[in-house]
Design an enzyme around this catalytic site. Sequence first.
Site, PDB file in Angstrom:
ATOM      1  N   GLY A 166       0.763  -1.248   0.000  1.00  0.00           N
ATOM      2  CA  GLY A 166       0.000   0.000   0.000  1.00  0.00           C
ATOM      3  C   GLY A 166       0.788   1.290   0.000  1.00  0.00           C
TER       4      GLY A 166
ATOM      5  N   ASP B  73      -1.614  -6.125  -8.072  1.00  0.00           N
ATOM      6  CA  ASP B  73      -2.977  -5.610  -8.015  1.00  0.00           C
ATOM      7  C   ASP B  73      -3.752  -6.637  -7.208  1.00  0.00           C
ATOM      8  OD1 ASP B  73      -5.700  -5.163  -8.449  1.00  0.00           O
ATOM      9  OD2 ASP B  73      -5.337  -4.280 -10.416  1.00  0.00           O
TER      10      ASP B  73
ATOM     11  N   TYR C 251     -18.360   9.385   2.978  1.00  0.00           N
ATOM     12  CA  TYR C 251     -17.535   8.162   3.066  1.00  0.00           C
ATOM     13  C   TYR C 251     -18.279   6.983   2.430  1.00  0.00           C
ATOM     14  CZ  TYR C 251     -13.595   5.519   4.965  1.00  0.00           C
ATOM     15  OH  TYR C 251     -12.462   4.744   5.100  1.00  0.00           O
TER      16      TYR C 251
ATOM     17  N   LYS D 218     -15.324  -0.746   5.127  1.00  0.00           N
ATOM     18  CA  LYS D 218     -14.523  -0.783   6.368  1.00  0.00           C
ATOM     19  C   LYS D 218     -15.246  -1.581   7.459  1.00  0.00           C
ATOM     20  CE  LYS D 218     -10.907   1.688   5.124  1.00  0.00           C
ATOM     21  NZ  LYS D 218      -9.671   0.983   4.710  1.00  0.00           N
TER      22      LYS D 218
ATOM     23  N   ILE E 113      -5.918  11.649   7.655  1.00  0.00           N
ATOM     24  CA  ILE E 113      -4.539  12.006   7.287  1.00  0.00           C
ATOM     25  C   ILE E 113      -4.556  12.379   5.809  1.00  0.00           C
ATOM     26  CG2 ILE E 113      -2.165  11.146   7.074  1.00  0.00           C
ATOM     27  CD1 ILE E 113      -2.769   9.134   9.291  1.00  0.00           C
ATOM     28  N   ARG E 114      -3.822  13.419   5.429  1.00  0.00           N
ATOM     29  CA  ARG E 114      -3.838  13.861   4.025  1.00  0.00           C
ATOM     30  C   ARG E 114      -2.980  12.946   3.166  1.00  0.00           C
ATOM     31  NH1 ARG E 114      -3.744  20.409   4.458  1.00  0.00           N
ATOM     32  NH2 ARG E 114      -4.269  20.330   2.261  1.00  0.00           N
TER      33      ARG E 114
ATOM     34  N   LEU F  30      -3.096  10.396  -0.710  1.00  0.00           N
ATOM     35  CA  LEU F  30      -3.689  10.310  -2.050  1.00  0.00           C
ATOM     36  C   LEU F  30      -5.107   9.749  -1.965  1.00  0.00           C
ATOM     37  CD1 LEU F  30      -2.431  10.932  -4.806  1.00  0.00           C
ATOM     38  CD2 LEU F  30      -1.886   8.497  -5.027  1.00  0.00           C
ATOM     39  N   ALA F  31      -5.279   8.659  -1.217  1.00  0.00           N
ATOM     40  CA  ALA F  31      -6.599   8.023  -1.115  1.00  0.00           C
ATOM     41  C   ALA F  31      -7.604   8.995  -0.492  1.00  0.00           C
ATOM     42  CB  ALA F  31      -6.511   6.749  -0.277  1.00  0.00           C
TER      43      ALA F  31
HETATM   44  P1  NAD Z   1      -2.627   5.985  -0.064  1.00  0.00           P
HETATM   45  O1  NAD Z   1      -3.296   6.545  -1.282  1.00  0.00           O
HETATM   46  O2  NAD Z   1      -1.279   6.476   0.245  1.00  0.00           O
HETATM   47  O3  NAD Z   1      -2.631   4.412  -0.091  1.00  0.00           O
HETATM   48  C1  NAD Z   1      -3.666   3.659  -0.680  1.00  0.00           C
HETATM   49  C2  NAD Z   1      -2.998   2.521  -1.413  1.00  0.00           C
HETATM   50  O4  NAD Z   1      -3.975   1.606  -1.934  1.00  0.00           O
HETATM   51  C3  NAD Z   1      -2.171   3.001  -2.605  1.00  0.00           C
HETATM   52  O5  NAD Z   1      -0.846   2.571  -2.480  1.00  0.00           O
HETATM   53  C4  NAD Z   1      -2.842   2.323  -3.779  1.00  0.00           C
HETATM   54  O6  NAD Z   1      -1.948   1.978  -4.812  1.00  0.00           O
HETATM   55  C5  NAD Z   1      -3.400   1.068  -3.086  1.00  0.00           C
HETATM   56  N1  NAD Z   1      -4.359   0.361  -3.932  1.00  0.00           N
HETATM   57  C6  NAD Z   1      -5.536   0.818  -4.426  1.00  0.00           C
HETATM   58  N2  NAD Z   1      -6.082  -0.129  -5.218  1.00  0.00           N
HETATM   59  C7  NAD Z   1      -5.232  -1.206  -5.220  1.00  0.00           C
HETATM   60  C8  NAD Z   1      -5.231  -2.472  -5.855  1.00  0.00           C
HETATM   61  N3  NAD Z   1      -6.224  -2.860  -6.652  1.00  0.00           N
HETATM   62  N4  NAD Z   1      -4.180  -3.315  -5.621  1.00  0.00           N
HETATM   63  C9  NAD Z   1      -3.170  -2.950  -4.799  1.00  0.00           C
HETATM   64  N5  NAD Z   1      -3.115  -1.755  -4.177  1.00  0.00           N
HETATM   65  C10 NAD Z   1      -4.139  -0.890  -4.391  1.00  0.00           C
HETATM   66  O7  NAD Z   1      -3.659   6.341   1.136  1.00  0.00           O
HETATM   67  P2  NAD Z   1      -3.671   5.948   2.674  1.00  0.00           P
HETATM   68  O8  NAD Z   1      -4.575   6.959   3.298  1.00  0.00           O
HETATM   69  O9  NAD Z   1      -2.291   5.772   3.193  1.00  0.00           O
HETATM   70  O10 NAD Z   1      -4.460   4.567   2.684  1.00  0.00           O
HETATM   71  C11 NAD Z   1      -3.982   3.395   3.345  1.00  0.00           C
HETATM   72  C12 NAD Z   1      -5.106   2.755   4.151  1.00  0.00           C
HETATM   73  O11 NAD Z   1      -5.429   3.597   5.265  1.00  0.00           O
HETATM   74  C13 NAD Z   1      -6.430   2.574   3.375  1.00  0.00           C
HETATM   75  O12 NAD Z   1      -7.014   1.349   3.766  1.00  0.00           O
HETATM   76  C14 NAD Z   1      -7.270   3.728   3.908  1.00  0.00           C
HETATM   77  O13 NAD Z   1      -8.656   3.477   3.774  1.00  0.00           O
HETATM   78  C15 NAD Z   1      -6.835   3.728   5.342  1.00  0.00           C
HETATM   79  N6  NAD Z   1      -7.150   4.916   6.131  1.00  0.00           N
HETATM   80  C16 NAD Z   1      -6.812   6.143   5.687  1.00  0.00           C
HETATM   81  C17 NAD Z   1      -7.129   7.267   6.439  1.00  0.00           C
HETATM   82  C18 NAD Z   1      -6.779   8.648   5.946  1.00  0.00           C
HETATM   83  O14 NAD Z   1      -7.362   9.622   6.447  1.00  0.00           O
HETATM   84  N7  NAD Z   1      -5.848   8.799   5.024  1.00  0.00           N
HETATM   85  C19 NAD Z   1      -7.792   7.127   7.673  1.00  0.00           C
HETATM   86  C20 NAD Z   1      -8.112   5.836   8.110  1.00  0.00           C
HETATM   87  C21 NAD Z   1      -7.804   4.749   7.337  1.00  0.00           C
END
Ligand code: NAD
Length: 260
Positions: free
Chosen positions: A13, A64, A155, A162, A191-192, A194-195
């Site tokens: 990830g 993937d 969301y 989730k 947290i800021r 990409l997702a």
């Molecule tokens: P991020 O964009 O840095 O990471 C998301 C990752 O998911 C990316 O690396 C992307 O390539 C990967 N991904 C998406 N589709 C995929 C696929 N088909 N195969 C493999 N990888 C795939 O964002 P993040 O915020 O670091 O997200 C990481 C986790 O944390 C996620 O589960 C997100 O829901 C969760 N989360 C994020 C926050 C937040 O505010 N950012 C809060 C709570 C939970």
Amino acid sequence: MTLLDGKKALIFGVANDHSIAWGIAQALHAEGATVGFSSVESLIDKRVRPLAARLGSTFVEPCDVQDDGQIHAVFDKWRDSEGELDVLVHALAFARREELDGAFVDTSRDGFALALDVSCYSLLALTRGALPLLRPGASILTLTYYGAEKVVAHYNVMGVAKAALEASVRYLAADLGPRAVRVNAISAGPIRTLAASGIAGFKSMYGSFRDVAPLRKNITIDDVGRAALFLASDLSSAVTGEVLYVDGGFNILGVPTRDE
Ligand code: NAD
């Protein structure tokens, strides 16, 4: 002697240096773990390999998580290169941008299936792939969000994904406990990343979070990394099937209110 001396971790990830997965990777590496990375093909050369190099890691493989063949290939390569595995980090999710705006009732059938497949089923698929390599005492970690439990504007389907992910953590923990493998989730505050940028209204929600969360601060990837270190290490040797909040206490509030 460090907390993860001699332990091997595979982290799914990392998209860039804002990713929660990157915060976790740094925390585990700092305590002695060997870390490897898997991410979608398009990010590997430009983004993930340079970050991996900063931690002295050469194991960087595309995957993937919707493709069982690619999942098998990653774990085959890990077995050939590292042998066994102690920590599996699942820090990934996906829903189409249009499903993270507007009304939940408008979620499309295929958008729902896609979000659940990538964001929830993938935890089962990766766990199954890792299983033959996991040493007793191994720890599996995933990332969730408060929108699993309470309605958070926009969301939408990701909240449902989730909720399914958190239930899956409990079922997997019950399955794997007898093998001395633990499964837990971290529920992180906003947290800021990409997702997160794909969620309508995220910026204003992020901005007001620090005004109302009991600890009056935003959450960083280092905060999540430290909690992940606890769950990955023997410090949490009797903890499984849990959701650990890393949210400055936000989830305890009934009615979030700002200071006067
Ligand atoms: P991020 O964009 O840095 O990471 C998301 C990752 O998911 C990316 O690396 C992307 O390539 C990967 N991904 C998406 N589709 C995929 C696929 N088909 N195969 C493999 N990888 C795939 O964002 P993040 O915020 O670091 O997200 C990481 C986790 O944390 C996620 O589960 C997100 O829901 C969760 N989360 C994020 C926050 C937040 O505010 N950012 C809060 C709570 C939970």
